[in-house]
Design an enzyme around this catalytic site. Structure first.
Site, mmCIF file in Angstrom:
data_model
loop_
_atom_site.group_PDB
_atom_site.id
_atom_site.type_symbol
_atom_site.label_atom_id
_atom_site.label_comp_id
_atom_site.label_asym_id
_atom_site.label_seq_id
_atom_site.Cartn_x
_atom_site.Cartn_y
_atom_site.Cartn_z
ATOM 1 N N HIS A 27 -1.810 67.016 -43.320
ATOM 2 C CA HIS A 27 -2.414 65.686 -43.358
ATOM 3 C C HIS A 27 -2.363 65.169 -44.792
ATOM 4 O O HIS A 27 -1.965 65.868 -45.714
ATOM 5 C CB HIS A 27 -3.862 65.706 -42.844
ATOM 6 C CG HIS A 27 -4.848 66.351 -43.760
ATOM 7 N ND1 HIS A 27 -6.155 65.965 -43.846
ATOM 8 C CD2 HIS A 27 -4.737 67.375 -44.640
ATOM 9 C CE1 HIS A 27 -6.800 66.704 -44.730
ATOM 10 N NE2 HIS A 27 -5.965 67.574 -45.224
ATOM 11 N N CYS A 37 -5.143 65.132 -52.673
ATOM 12 C CA CYS A 37 -5.127 65.107 -51.206
ATOM 13 C C CYS A 37 -4.475 63.838 -50.637
ATOM 14 O O CYS A 37 -4.319 63.715 -49.431
ATOM 15 C CB CYS A 37 -6.535 65.285 -50.654
ATOM 16 S SG CYS A 37 -7.195 66.928 -50.973
ATOM 17 N N HIS A 41 -0.168 67.690 -47.346
ATOM 18 C CA HIS A 41 -0.427 69.113 -47.565
ATOM 19 C C HIS A 41 -0.985 69.692 -46.275
ATOM 20 O O HIS A 41 -1.356 68.961 -45.363
ATOM 21 C CB HIS A 41 -1.408 69.319 -48.735
ATOM 22 C CG HIS A 41 -2.755 68.724 -48.497
ATOM 23 N ND1 HIS A 41 -2.996 67.353 -48.565
ATOM 24 C CD2 HIS A 41 -3.933 69.292 -48.171
ATOM 25 C CE1 HIS A 41 -4.264 67.128 -48.298
ATOM 26 N NE2 HIS A 41 -4.864 68.290 -48.055
ATOM 27 N N HIS A 43 -3.200 72.895 -43.971
ATOM 28 C CA HIS A 43 -4.306 73.847 -43.892
ATOM 29 C C HIS A 43 -4.133 74.686 -42.640
ATOM 30 O O HIS A 43 -3.543 74.246 -41.655
ATOM 31 C CB HIS A 43 -5.659 73.126 -43.774
ATOM 32 C CG HIS A 43 -5.986 72.247 -44.906
ATOM 33 N ND1 HIS A 43 -6.459 72.716 -46.114
ATOM 34 C CD2 HIS A 43 -5.904 70.891 -45.040
ATOM 35 C CE1 HIS A 43 -6.665 71.694 -46.927
ATOM 36 N NE2 HIS A 43 -6.336 70.573 -46.297
ATOM 37 N N HIS A 78 0.582 72.634 -35.688
ATOM 38 C CA HIS A 78 1.881 72.344 -36.303
ATOM 39 C C HIS A 78 2.271 70.873 -36.174
ATOM 40 O O HIS A 78 3.406 70.537 -35.843
ATOM 41 C CB HIS A 78 2.971 73.271 -35.745
ATOM 42 C CG HIS A 78 2.876 74.647 -36.315
ATOM 43 N ND1 HIS A 78 1.950 75.563 -35.869
ATOM 44 C CD2 HIS A 78 3.557 75.237 -37.319
ATOM 45 C CE1 HIS A 78 2.083 76.686 -36.569
ATOM 46 N NE2 HIS A 78 3.042 76.513 -37.462
ATOM 47 N N GLU A 130 -11.874 73.960 -43.233
ATOM 48 C CA GLU A 130 -10.585 73.567 -43.784
ATOM 49 C C GLU A 130 -10.080 74.573 -44.813
ATOM 50 O O GLU A 130 -8.884 74.814 -44.923
ATOM 51 C CB GLU A 130 -10.709 72.179 -44.433
ATOM 52 C CG GLU A 130 -9.393 71.632 -44.940
ATOM 53 C CD GLU A 130 -9.543 70.246 -45.522
ATOM 54 O OE1 GLU A 130 -9.414 69.278 -44.747
ATOM 55 O OE2 GLU A 130 -9.804 70.136 -46.731
#
Length: 147
Positions: A27, A37, A41, A43, A78, A130
């Site tokens: 996201h 952010c 990137h 998580h 994914h 997260e």
């Protein structure tokens, strides 16, 4: 095995189930205050969904664990969360795919499915971790007269 302690949500239902899962997703946060952010990137999110109710379905489940995993994991794993434009926005900060927004979106997806069930279970909490040090808990607002 995943073992974690979660914040508890108070309710008056007879049954409570919790479903844990991991999903990998990317996201970005479309706002200058997001710093790094703002860039795409990823998580490995750890998610716990809490569902409560008083009645079991015809198979003896409040909700089948597998159906909850399929509902969330198949949809988000994914993927780039920002591309789920039915749940996230690049214009409205209340719908950015922050951890808070992800928790709310998961609740919306789960509750929409639960609303179709004859036994009417309720999603009372969504926990989204997260990073190892950061998580969000989403609980829907209770309507007046609601359990």
């Amino acid at each position: 095995m995943i073992q974690q302690l979660y914040p508890q949500v108070q309710h008056n239902f007879q049954f409570e189930l919790n479903k844990d899962m991991h999903l990998a997703a990317a996201h970005y946060i479309p706002h200058e205050d997001a710093g790094k952010c703002q860039n795409v990137h990823g998580h490995t999110y750890f998610i716990n969904i809490t569902i409560a109710g008083d009645e079991l379905d015809n198979s003896g489940f409040l909700v089948n664990f597998a159906s909850i995993k399929k509902l969330i994991h198949n949809r988000f794993d994914h993927t780039i969360l920002n591309e789920h434009t039915d749940l996230f926005s690049t214009d409205n900060p209340n719908y950015f795919p922050t951890t808070e927004g992800v928790a709310r979106a998961i609740w919306e997806v789960v509750q929409k499915e639960l609303d179709t069930q004859a036994n009417q279970p309720k999603c009372v909490q969504v926990f989204v971790r997260e990073t190892p040090t950061s998580y969000v808990v989403f609980r829907p607002r209770r309507k007046e007269g609601q359990e």
